[in-house]
Structures are given as structure tokens and as C-alpha cells.
Design a protein around this motif. Sequence first.
Motif, PDB file in Angstrom:
ATOM      1  N   PRO A  34      11.383  26.062  67.181  1.00 53.54           N
ATOM      2  CA  PRO A  34      11.926  25.115  68.162  1.00 53.54           C
ATOM      3  C   PRO A  34      13.468  25.130  68.123  1.00 53.54           C
ATOM      4  N   GLN A  35      14.080  24.664  69.244  1.00 54.78           N
ATOM      5  CA  GLN A  35      15.554  24.581  69.219  1.00 54.78           C
ATOM      6  C   GLN A  35      15.915  23.439  68.281  1.00 54.78           C
ATOM      7  N   PRO A  36      16.753  23.741  67.307  1.00 59.51           N
ATOM      8  CA  PRO A  36      17.081  22.699  66.328  1.00 59.51           C
ATOM      9  C   PRO A  36      17.890  21.571  66.949  1.00 59.51           C
ATOM     10  N   GLY A  37      18.657  21.901  68.013  1.00 58.09           N
ATOM     11  CA  GLY A  37      19.556  20.887  68.594  1.00 58.09           C
ATOM     12  C   GLY A  37      18.849  19.606  68.943  1.00 58.09           C
ATOM     13  N   ALA A  38      17.740  19.775  69.712  1.00 56.96           N
ATOM     14  CA  ALA A  38      17.027  18.585  70.199  1.00 56.96           C
ATOM     15  C   ALA A  38      16.617  17.712  69.022  1.00 56.96           C
ATOM     16  N   HIS A  39      16.029  18.352  68.004  1.00 55.45           N
ATOM     17  CA  HIS A  39      15.556  17.576  66.860  1.00 55.45           C
ATOM     18  C   HIS A  39      16.685  16.819  66.196  1.00 55.45           C
ATOM     19  N   LEU A  40      17.804  17.505  66.065  1.00 56.61           N
ATOM     20  CA  LEU A  40      18.929  16.831  65.408  1.00 56.61           C
ATOM     21  C   LEU A  40      19.306  15.571  66.166  1.00 56.61           C
ATOM     22  N   VAL A  41      19.371  15.713  67.501  1.00 53.99           N
ATOM     23  CA  VAL A  41      19.758  14.542  68.299  1.00 53.99           C
ATOM     24  C   VAL A  41      18.766  13.413  68.074  1.00 53.99           C
ATOM     25  N   TRP A  42      17.475  13.753  68.156  1.00 58.85           N
ATOM     26  CA  TRP A  42      16.466  12.699  68.009  1.00 58.85           C
ATOM     27  C   TRP A  42      16.621  12.024  66.657  1.00 58.85           C
ATOM     28  N   GLU A  43      16.749  12.862  65.635  1.00 60.20           N
ATOM     29  CA  GLU A  43      16.841  12.268  64.301  1.00 60.20           C
ATOM     30  C   GLU A  43      18.079  11.396  64.194  1.00 60.20           C
ATOM     31  N   GLU A  44      19.200  11.888  64.774  1.00 57.09           N
ATOM     32  CA  GLU A  44      20.444  11.112  64.698  1.00 57.09           C
ATOM     33  C   GLU A  44      20.268   9.777  65.420  1.00 57.09           C
ATOM     34  N   MET A  45      19.626   9.837  66.591  1.00 55.97           N
ATOM     35  CA  MET A  45      19.446   8.589  67.341  1.00 55.97           C
ATOM     36  C   MET A  45      18.673   7.580  66.501  1.00 55.97           C
ATOM     37  N   VAL A  46      17.567   8.090  65.925  1.00 58.76           N
ATOM     38  CA  VAL A  46      16.745   7.164  65.136  1.00 58.76           C
ATOM     39  C   VAL A  46      17.521   6.665  63.925  1.00 58.76           C
ATOM     40  N   SER A  47      18.217   7.596  63.244  1.00 59.80           N
ATOM     41  CA  SER A  47      18.953   7.182  62.050  1.00 59.80           C
ATOM     42  C   SER A  47      20.002   6.144  62.410  1.00 59.80           C
ATOM     43  N   ALA A  48      20.617   6.361  63.556  1.00 56.64           N
ATOM     44  CA  ALA A  48      21.700   5.453  63.922  1.00 56.64           C
ATOM     45  C   ALA A  48      21.178   4.059  64.237  1.00 56.64           C
ATOM     46  N   CYS A  49      20.023   4.010  64.860  1.00 54.99           N
ATOM     47  CA  CYS A  49      19.629   2.687  65.361  1.00 54.99           C
ATOM     48  C   CYS A  49      18.637   1.947  64.488  1.00 54.99           C
ATOM     49  N   TRP A  50      17.977   2.637  63.520  1.00 54.48           N
ATOM     50  CA  TRP A  50      16.817   1.966  62.938  1.00 54.48           C
ATOM     51  C   TRP A  50      17.170   0.733  62.127  1.00 54.48           C
TER      52      TRP A  50
END
Length: 1704
Positions: A528-544
Motif C-alpha cells: 500500500p502507499q505509505p503516505g495515506a496510512h501515515l496521514v490517518w495515523e497522524e490524524m488519530v494520534s493528534a486528536c485521540w
Amino acid sequence: MSTSSPEAVKKLLENMQTDLRSLSMECKKKFPPVKEAAESGIVKIKTIAARNTDILAALKENSSEVVQPFLMGCGTKEPKITQLCLAAIQRLMSHEVVSEAAAGNIINMLWQLMENGLEELKLLQTVLVLLTTNTVVHDEVLSKAIVLCFRLHFTKDNITNNTAAATVRQVVTVVFERMVAEDERFKGIVEQPPPVQGNTNRRSVSTLRPSAKDAYMLFQDLCQLVNADAPYWLVGMTEMTRTFGLELLESVLNDFPGVFLQHQEFSFLLKERVCPLVIKLFSPNIKFRQGSSSAASPAPVEKPYFPICMRLLRVVSVLIKHFYSLLVTECEIFLSLLVKFLDGEKPQWLRAVAVESVHRLCVQPHLLRSFCQSYDMKQHSTKVFRDIVNALGSFIQSLFIVNNAGNTAAVSAPAGGSGSGAQGTAQGGPGTGGVSGNLTTQAAFEYRGTWIPLMTVSVQGSAKATYLEMLDKVEPPSIPEGYAMSVAFSALLDLVRGITSMIERELATEEEAAAEFREAHPDQEWQPQPGAHLVWEEMVSACWCGLLAALSLLLDASTDETATENILKAELTMASLCGRLGLVTPRDAFITAICKASLPPHYTLTALSSNTANLSSKAYSIQGQSVQIISPSSESHQQVVAVGQPLTAQPQGTVVLTAKNIQCMRTLLNLAHCHGAVLGSSWQLVLATLQHLVWILGLKPGVGGALKPGRAVEGPSTVLTTAVMTDLPIISNILSRLFESSQYLDDVSLHHLINALCSLSLEAMEMAYGNNKEPSLFAVAKLLETGLVNMDRIEILWRPLTGHLLEKVCQHPNSRMREWGAEALTALIKAGLAFKHDPPLAQNQRLQLLLLNPLKELSNVLHADIRQKQLESVLQILQSQGDSLGPGWPLVLGVIGAIRNDQGESLIRTAFQCLQLVVTDFLPTMPCTCLQIVVDVAGSFGLQNQELNISLTSIGLLWNISDYFFQRGEAITQELGREEEALQKQAQEKGETLNRPFHPAPPFDCLWLCLYAKLGELCVDPRPAVRKSAGQTLFSTIAAHGTLLQQPTWHIVIWKVLFHLLDCVRTSSTTADKEKIESGGGNILIHHSRDTAEKQWAETWVLTLAGVARIFNTRRYLLQQLGDFFEAWEVLLNHIQSAALSKNNEVSLAALKSFQEILQIVTPVKDSDKAGDAFAAMGVPPVLIDPLSASGPGRPLVRSDSLVERLTRYNGAELQAPPPGEESALEDSALWWSAWNTWYRTGTDSTRPPSGPTEKLSFIPSQPFLTALIQIFPALYQHIKANFSMEDLKKLGVILHGAVSVPISSDASPFILPSYTEAVLTSLQEAVLTSLDVLQKAICVGPENLQVMYPAIFEQLLLFVEFSCKPPQYGRVETKHVANAKYNQAEWVALNYVPFAERSLEVMVDLYHKTACHKAVINEKVLQNIIKTLRMPLGLKYACPSESTWKLAVSSLLKVLSIGLPVARQHASSGKFDTMWPELANAFEDFLFTKSTPPDNLSIQEFQKNEAIDVEVVQLISTEILPFANFIPKDFVGQIMAMLNRGSIHSQSPSFTEAEIDVRMREEFSKVCFETLLQFSFSNKVSTPQEGYISRMALSVLLKRSQDVLRRYVEDERLSGRCPLPRQQVTEIIFVLKAISTLMDSLKKTQPENVDGNTWAQVIALYPTLVECITCSSSEVSSALKEALGPFKDFMQPPVSRVQNGES
């Protein structure tokens, strides 16, 4: 109808003419120039219409002229005319017949009207029509038109203002729409890119097309105006408001984002003009702090102004939404500002509109993602996305912290909550008493006394703002309580919903792509493209963190079910998303939050507290404000729905569950149900919580592990309200579904789930140790459920699952825990076996054994309840899957057979049910190799000592098994043969020898041998009933099915099974205890014949010996072919002998029966019956063994039909005649002599009288025993008679004599002895005589040399005859005669031997009859012995024990003499009989003149009969002896004569009464004696003078005596006078008188020449004496005298002379 159609054109022309006519009419008087212009206009129109085909185009060309009259009309400023003209102009515009020039003119005219303030609304309308219907107006004309509208906006008239505002908005829109349309037109044309302009040129419009240029100029001027600068293009503006400007800017930006994004010029405007403007205008809001006095600052500008602030926020929202990509930096500033506006120090309204703006952002997840990418993921950049979320969180927290007296409240409330209590109820909330009836229906949040209502602010997913829309308000509105909270709440929820659904959508597409890729390239790995995953993980990490803090707080504070539901849904989706993205910490954090909310407040649950600790350390700050994850408040304003017990090791108080807890629980269930695959290690948390909730609610596991509402066992019982009661079934259903859905988890997740359940279970077990509190069975129940639904892949989880249940749960000391462990395990095994696996179990042995193994392991658990469960499940498995167990049989049988005596009855009973099922239904389905196991297991049930009935039934099962072997013999043989070959092969490969029991025998025979060996073990069980049953079964099976065994196998059966068994039984019997057993168990009476162990063993011995004997008998022909038959025969005889000599009547008798059987003697029925009856009467069950009974063991067979057939089929052969050529087999004399020796030893030992003193008397053999013993002899003799010697005969005699001498024990005598009066022989006596009979018959037909045995037989018989008078002694045993024995006094009773002696006598007479002339008989002086023996009864006569005896003796003597005397005379010369004569004389003497007196009660008839016997003897003498006197010794004759003489006179008995005297005098006898005497006295055949002399002498003596008696009588009579003489003397005289008359008679009868003259003289000499007696007084004497005198008349005759007589 379109404006260009002919009809429309025609109508237009008509209308225009009408308008012009009207105009001329109006202006006719006042304004002639106008009138003229109007009329010329009419002509002009007509002309155009007439000349042109395209009338509209022509009109447009000439539009300046056409319009002119109307414009002039407007110039009149007359309202009526103006209105008419404006209407006409509008009509022209609407038909698009106005040219650019005309438009300019029109605008100018309108401007004038505007300046004069005329017809303002009409003006606006006209402008609008002009600009919307066509695009002819551009540049200055356009700007003038727009300015005109703006100016009208600022009039005094409200209506005009508003209309103008609307018009301005529309016009602005039109301008931009024109640009968009223009762009559309030129879309395909590629333009030269414009030369790059320097930033200095603020009007870079040269490159723009006309419409675009207009738009650009307009927008630029709007910015100028808002910034309070002069416009460049909108010349003539007089005034402008910021608010209106901002609204216009916002609408353009919002409606035409494309324009700004496509045209650099416009983008430039955005960056250079709009953003700085916004930031500048925001400044007062940023600096302002509520509550601080700002006296020093310049006045009103600096105070935040609601209308502008609100519009600015709207603009910002649009900018961020549409132009984020252009304005990255600017947006960062805007967003930071927004975050600041949420501060608690800002005015309420500002915070409200800021929250609304944030909400607008929150509903655009893609935008949020861009923030995250642009800021949060860049170094050295503000973490904007995180800040937004955190700001929302802080904002929500701050709302719960009430401001105290205007001071700034602490933002982060410490755990205690500083200012919370004071205004607890200040805001109209229900306060702490909220649980009672005054619950408000309004949805609200309540936390530590702060109560905030919740309003519906917008539809989910759309940010519908309230205060951002208040464009008409100038003053800041008052914000209702709870509004900001409600918006913030919605924003939070929308944020979560948006982010999660966006990421999940993208994840889904990615997964689809991955799946397609895998299909196309199965061998490659999907990247998979790593970019998308990084964004998702960052979003979750930032907001959780922020989300969790806010949501947890709200969840705690929420009082409304819907709100709670939404919060939980948000936490749930976040948890699931984190799980999918593999973010473990946030996932666990969200799950922990839900878990905590499910449980009562402050509930201690280790799994959760450790997690919370990690979180609370993550306090973080938002620009200096710290935010904490607030712990849940303790005050609950929730409705309590359940009270229950906490699940803890130490009992505590109760805990309460609220409706919200239940709601959270349902969410938790939902989470686990739908997102189980991503839970991973958090299963632990989820399950731990569920376990506690289930416990508090009192749900207990039911069948299959599903939880059902149960009753709590101890403590203050669980209290549930009806509300929750209706929920419980649903909850329990969801719980079950949750575990059902585990079938959709992948293997890894499934393992996570199982591990979590196992560790939960371990905790529960820890808790249940050491106390008998009800344990929590949640984990175990759920392990079961999970296993059940994952049967299709059970292999991967079987080991951890069963391992845990087996090693931990089933061994647990708490019984409930254990019970459930076992329940779970067995349910799994049953389900596993029942499941339709692919491939099926039958083809997957490994899996089947894997499934069954735990069942076997359970046997190692010592707890009875577990074993009970295990066995019950075995029973169920058998019932459902018994047919398909196949290779699993050894395991199952192992389980059934794992019984021990310490396990208690019920266990053994259950196990046994299983075994019964196996034996009745499943033997055919199991591999034959398991049959031996079945035998062993059945045997072990026989040997267990807990339950007698089971032992007995299991023996029955062994019989059934043997039956099965028999029926399926061939099939089993083949299968075992195949198996054996395989094993043999393996053994050879390994180089070992094949090791199995009974090895050399073939496998099928080994199976039988195992069965026999098992039964053999059971035959020596300590319990008599078991022994009995096993024995019967063993012998029946060998009898019924022995034909199947191969010949060599019989060798093993005989030596290893049967003889071994006999040895064991013999040992046990001889050592058995003689103590009396008290009646067992109180209610079971033991018969006295079985009341010692010894007696019980005796029965076993009997049975075993009989069984073995029967086998020897029925299988003799087969056994004789074995080499060592003789040894076996000897061993068997030895056993029979030791049994026969055992000191137990029952055993000894049975031993003889077996002896009879192996000798193939069928006992005469009548005897065996008698023995049986006697035995039965004694209470000893007779052991009469039929040669072969067809009943098998002592119970009807399950398959008895087949047995009967089989017996006819096979056993027909067993008793049949031996095959030809083998008749001699049994005649093998060695065998028979061996038997004779055994018989002899047995007989000798058993009949030898005891030698010691009587007290020590231990044992006297019983009559039936002796009878049986003796009865064996005749048959045995048949086979040994050829070599039977005198020696043997002597041995026999000893035994016979001994046997007859044995007394009877007094308690048996009533049954064996005939009553005294009956003269009957006992069976024993008959048997003895039979034996002698057999012998004498054999001698009779045998060779000459056998006859020497006759005397021995006579000797034996005579011994017996003696018994009639002299019963035999048995050692020194004191016996009483049966007649006078009271049964209780004497221990032993002698038999009545008379009948026996008499019978012996008869036999002897018979025998003598046959053998009198035999040499041996003559030589051995048999006759003398007979006479000698008979002397005894004859001499005793009346003194004999029985009267019959002497009578029989006499008759026998007479018979014997009648035969013997002739023989004796014949051999007189040999001298062999010399010694006999004196014996005979003595015998006569003893009998005829007995010393015994007849009994007093003898009747006259009897006496006469007895006298007749005496007479017979005398007659014998007169016929058989006296006539042959010359052959007979003289002294003998002398003795006889003396006797006769004595008889003729001296025979009276002195004791007779008067009346009887005449009878009792034995007159008849005397008479006969006399006669005989006389006859022989006067016999003319006197051979020698000596004889004659004897008789003469006898006569003279007689006569002399008579003379004396008479004389004496006469004298006495005289002397006595009147006194009567003594009776005796009278009697004597009478007798003498009678004798004289007899003598006279005799003399008359005799030949005269035989009578001596002397005699006559003596007779006559009596006469005078007789005459003298005439005077006697006694009448009796007189009558006798008369008779005596009578005969004398014969002497009365004249005397004759001598001469006459011829004598000198």
C-alpha cells in the motif's frame, strides 16, 4: 412562448405602439416635445416592422431612437409618466432589443432619477432587469449601475434600503456569473499565458476578458470599501458599511470559488487583499479580555463588535473551506485565532460564534485531513488539527467549571473539583437528589453540580449555525444556557464521525484494491502507499487525547440516553478505527473509557486502572492551558436500575448499576461484536468488564455457555428493576452473539480472544480459591461458546482451549468452577464430534483423536463431580456418535474403564451405563482390536467393590460379549489376522518379538482366553454373588463357545485358566474365615447355610469344580487328543478328592457329583431326588449339576434364541458317541484305576471313625455324601472288574462298613430317617446293598476264579445282619437310639439299622440260594456263619430291637436250612460241616426256649401267630433233620430230642393270668413236640438201638414226671381242705393232664409194634392216680381230667390169653 417567436414579436410591436400612444396622450398638454417624439416613435416602429424580416434585430439596431421617447418621458419627472416609461423600457429590455448605447442612455437617465429620489424601487427593478437579461452593459456603465444600487441602499427609506441591498447582492452575483459564462465560452481556446506581473501592479487586468475584468474591478473595490479605502472603479460611492461589504465578500467567495482558483489575478487578490483585511479586522477581538477594565485603550473600535466579528468568522470559514490550498499560511493564522476565541476569557457570544465556526470545520473531514497534512505533519509548524480538537475539549471542560464572581475560574479542575459544590443547584438542575421523581425530561449534562441543558442545534453532519446567521443583529445576543455546549458537543461528534467514516472508506477502497491485486498477481506482495496510512495515523494520534478527554467527561455528565448513545458511538468508532490502524494505545484508551463507564463509579478493576494510569500521565497543554482527563464524578444523577455484588475475592457491599452503565455495556458488546477483529490485546479489557457486569447483573451460564438471568447464590441478592429485567434477555443474547461472531475473526484475533478469556478465567479462579463463594463462570462459559462457534477451525484453538480447561478449571477446588470447566470441556468435545468437519472425522483420524484426548485426560482429575460429568458426556457421545468413533474407541473405552474403588457408586454406575451401551449397540462398529479392551473394562467393573449389582451385571455383559465373539467369529478372526500380520511386520522391522498375552495362540483365541482369564479373576472375587455369577458365566461360555477354539488353545484353557482357578478357589476355601457373618446391612438376611465366609466359599468351590468337571465330560474326546490328558485327569481327580474330603458337606457332596459326571455316571433319578429333597430340607441348596443345562448363566440371555440353536448345532456333538475307532478311549484302564484309587482314598478317609475323644469331634460326613460316594462304585466297578482283586474287595468292604456305621447329625435326622415305624432303607443303605449286588452279579457271570469272593460277600452281608441287634459303633461317638432321642439332646443319632439288616438278610438268603453248592461257599463254612449270625436275633427273640427281625431270622433260617442241610448231608463225610451242627442245635435251643419274655401287651392273636412259628421250626426238625439222623452226628440228635422233650412239657410261662392260661401254655407247640417225640420214639425205622433207647427213655421220663405231679396234687388238695391250691400248681396239673391226653392220642396213632411194652405199662399205671384226682374241687382240673380219662376206654377190653398172643 419565447420572446423571439412571431406571435411574441407581434405582441411586442402592438404593446410598444400602445405605450407610445399612451405616452403621447399623457404628454399632450404639458410636454408637447415628448408627445411628438412618441408619435414619431410609432411611425418608426411601423416602418421597421414593415421593412425588416428580422424585426427584433432591426429594433435592437435602432434601439436608441426607439427608446428616446421613453427617456424623454422619464425626464418629465412626472410620476405617472415616469412609471409608464420605465415599464415600457423594461419591456424592451426583456425582449433584448436594447443596444449598448441605448443601455448607457438608460443608465444615465436612471442616475438622474436616483439623484432626484424618484421611483427608487422602479429604478432598482429596471437596473436588475437590464443587467440580468443581457450582457451589453460593461465597464463604466456597469459600475455606474452598481453604484446606483449601492446609493439607493443608503437612503432613509427602509424598504428601499433592503430592496437595494438585495439588488446589490444580485447584481454582484450577475457580474460573477457573466465571468463564469465567459470562461465557459472560451474554455477550449488555449491562451498565451500572460506575462508574469510584478506584485507592484495592483491592477493587473490587461489580461482579463471583459466580464472577468468587470468582476475583478468589482471585487477589488469591495475589498477597498471594507478596508475603508476609496474604490477604484465604483466611482460615485458616497457611503458604505463594513458589515455589508463583508457579507458581499463572503457571498462571492462562497459562490464562485472557481473564479479565484482558476485566475491568478483573483488568487492574488485573495492573498494580498482579503487575508490581510481579515486579520486586521480581527485584532480587537484578539486583544480583548472579558472582565479586564480597558480604560486606557482608545474607545469603541477596540471593543469586539459582534456584527463584524461574526461576519469575519463567516468569511474565514469560507476561505478555509474553499481556498485552503492557496492560503496555507493564512489559514494557519485563522485557525489559531479561532482556537483562541474559544478561550474562557472571551465574551460568551464570541465563544459561541467561534464554536459554530469550529463546528463548520468539523463537518469537513477532508479539510481536517489537509490541516493535519499541512501543519501537524510538518516540522516547526503549529499542530493545528490537534489544537482544534483539544480546544474543543478544553472548551467543553471549561463550561462545567462555573465562574465565581467574575474571577477567572481554574480551567483544569483538580480531581476534587474546586468550585463545584457551591452552585450545585444554582442553575435549576435537579441537584444531587436527582434520582428521585423530579427528573427533568430535558436532555442535559450534569457534572459536579453544574447542570447544562442540551439543545438540538443541527442535523448530524451539517453545521447549521445560529449566531453566525444573525446578520441583522447589531448588539451581541444573549446566548441561552447550554447552547455553546450543544454546538461543541455536535462538533465533537461530527468530527469523530467525519474522520472515522472518511478513513474507513479509504481503508475499504485500499482493501478492495489489495484484493484485486492479489487476484491478478497471487505470487506478489501488495504494497500500500505509505503516505495515506501515515496521514490517518497522524490524524488519530493528534486528536485521540483531546477527544477522549472530552468524550469521557461528557459521557460521565450526560443524563440523556440519546446523547450518551452518541458519545458511546463516537468512542466506539474511534476505538475501532485505532484498532484497524494498529494504534494500540489509543485503541485501549477508548476501550478503557467505555469499560469504566459500564461499571459502577470507583469500581476496582485492575485491568482498567493500569490503563488509566498511563493516560492520566498524558496531560497536555494547549497554549499554556492544561487539560486533564477528568476522572468520572462520583455523584450519579442517573436512574439506578440494578443493585448487585461486586466480583471480588473478599465479599464487599453492593454496587449499583445505572441505566447509563447498562447502555455503556451494550456499546461494549457492540464494539466486541462488530470490531472483534481489531481488538487484539484489548479483548482482555472488554471481557474483564463484561465479566464484572455479568456478575453484578447476576447472569449465570446455561447450556452451551449462554448466560441467562439466574438467581444470585449468596449475600444480599441481586436486585433488578423491571427496566433492566426486560433488557437482560437482550443483553444476554447480544453477549452470545458476540461470541458467535468470533467465527468471523481471523486466526490471530481469535487467539487474542481465547488468550484473553483464559487469563480472565485464571483471575476468576484466583478469586475463587479458598472460599466457597459462587465463582465467576463468565470466562469459562464464553470459552465454551467461542469454541462451539469455531468448530470448523477447531484445530487451531483446541489445545489452548482444552489445555486451560483441563489443567486449570477442572482441577479447581471450587465445585461450581470445576463443574463448569467440565461442562465446557465435555460440551466442546461433544460438539466437536458432532460437527460436520471437512474432511469428515472418519477420514481425519488425527483430528478425532485430538478431540477425544481431553476426554481421556479428564480421567486424571480426582474430583468425582468431574468424572461424573466426563462419564455422562461419554454416554451422550456414544448415543450420538457411537457409530463413527473408529480409532477413538480405545480412548473412549479407557475413559469408561478408568474406575477406582474410591470413586463412589454413582460414578461407577454412570460409567457402567456407558459400557452397557457399548456392549449392546457398538461392538460391531468398533475395530476388533478394541474388543480386548472391552473385555478388560467389563472385567474391571466386575472387580470393583462399590456396587454389587454392577459387578453382577458386568459379568452378564461378558457373557453378551462372548456371544458376540461367537456370532461374528469369522469376521473378527479375519480382521484380527490382518492386524496381527501388520504388528508382526512392525515387530520384525524393529527386531523385537511380538508381545501380547497368551502369545502363541492365534489372535482370536487370545481374545477368548482374555475373556476366560477375566472371568477367572472374577471367580475368586471376595463377594460370593460375584463369584457365583462369574463361575456360571465362565463355564457356560466355555461350554457354549468352546468349539471355536483351536485344539492347542484348549491346553491353555485347561492348565492356565481352569486348573489355575481351581487352585485359587481351593486355597481360598480352605483358608476362609469361619466367623459368622452378621446379616449384611441390617435388612438383608443371610441364610444360615451361607452365614460364614467359609460357607460362601464352599459354594464357589462347588460351582467351580462342577464346571470344570462338566467341561472334562463334554469335551472329553477333544481333550484326550491333547498329549497330557492323563496328567490333567489326575489333577482333576486330585481336586475332586480334596473337595470330597473337605470338612464341608456341600463341597464334599458336590465333589462326588462331579466325580460321577466325569465318570459319565448318570445318577439314578430317584436317588438324586431324595438327596436333593433332604438337602433342600436342611436348607442347603442342592448342587445337582445337569450334564449341560442350556440356560447359560443365571439370567436369561439377551440373545437366547441363538443359544438354543447353537446348543443343538454344536453341543449336540458334545455328548454324542465318540467317533468310530475311539470307543476304547474312555476305556483306558489307567484312567479308571486312577479314578478307583481316588474313590478308595476318598472313601477310606471319609468313613474312618474318629480316634480321639468325642468332645473334639470335628466332622462326620453327611448321608447324601456317603450315598453318592457309594453310588459311584457300581459304575466304576464296571470298568475295573477285570482286575478287581480280593484285596480290592476287602478295601471296598471296609468302606461300605464304615459308611453304614456313620451316624446322622440330629438336626438332619428328621429328613433322612424314616419314622421309626416305617421299615424303609436310607439311600445310603440301598446304595451299599446295590454295590454288593453288582459285585455278586459280576461274580456270577464272571470266570470261575471270581467265585472265591462269594464268602467275602456273605461275610459283609452277615456283618450287616448283625446290625439288627447290635448297631455299629462309630469311633467313640455317643449316639442315642433314634426312638428315644429328643432331637435337641443328642448331637448324633444312630440310624435304625433294622430294615437294612433285614434287607441284607434277604439278600444273603437269596445269594445263598444261588450259591449254596459253590465250592468256596462250602469250604468257607458260610452256612455255619449264617447260622451263627442268625443265632443272635433268634436268641434275643422278643428282646430284638424290632419284632420283625427274629421273625425274618427264623424264616431265613428255615429257607437257608432247606437249601443248606441237603448240601451238608451230602458233604457229611468231608467233615466240612461238622462244626455247623452244634451251632444249629444252639440256634434252635436259643430260639425255641428264649430267655426273653414276650411283651405284656402281646395280644392273644399275636401269641398264637408266634406259636405257629415255633411249630414251624419243630416241623422243620421233624421233616429235615430227624429222618436223616443216620447222616447226622449223634450228639446233635440227642440235643434235638432233649429239646423236644423239654418242649412237650416245660414250656409254660409262670406269669399267665387265669383267663389266658389255656392259650398261653403253648399247647399247640407242646403238642407238636410231643407228637414229634412220640413219632420218632415209636418210629419203626429206628436204625440203631441207641436211638430207640433215647426216645423210649424220653417217654418214660415224661410219664414218670406226670405220675409225680398228679400224686403231689392229690395230696396237696387233701391237705388244703377248703383252701384253693396255688394257681401255679393248678396250671401244672392241668398241663400234665393235657400232656397225658396228648400222649394217649400219639400212642394210638403210632404203629403198635413201634411202642415198647414198658411204655404201655407205664401209661396204664397212671390210671389209678388219675382216678384219685376225681375228688378235686377245681372245675378246670375236672374238665382236663375228663379229657385225660376218656382215651383209657381203649384199654378196656377182655384180657387175652398168652397163648392167643402166641407168646410164652
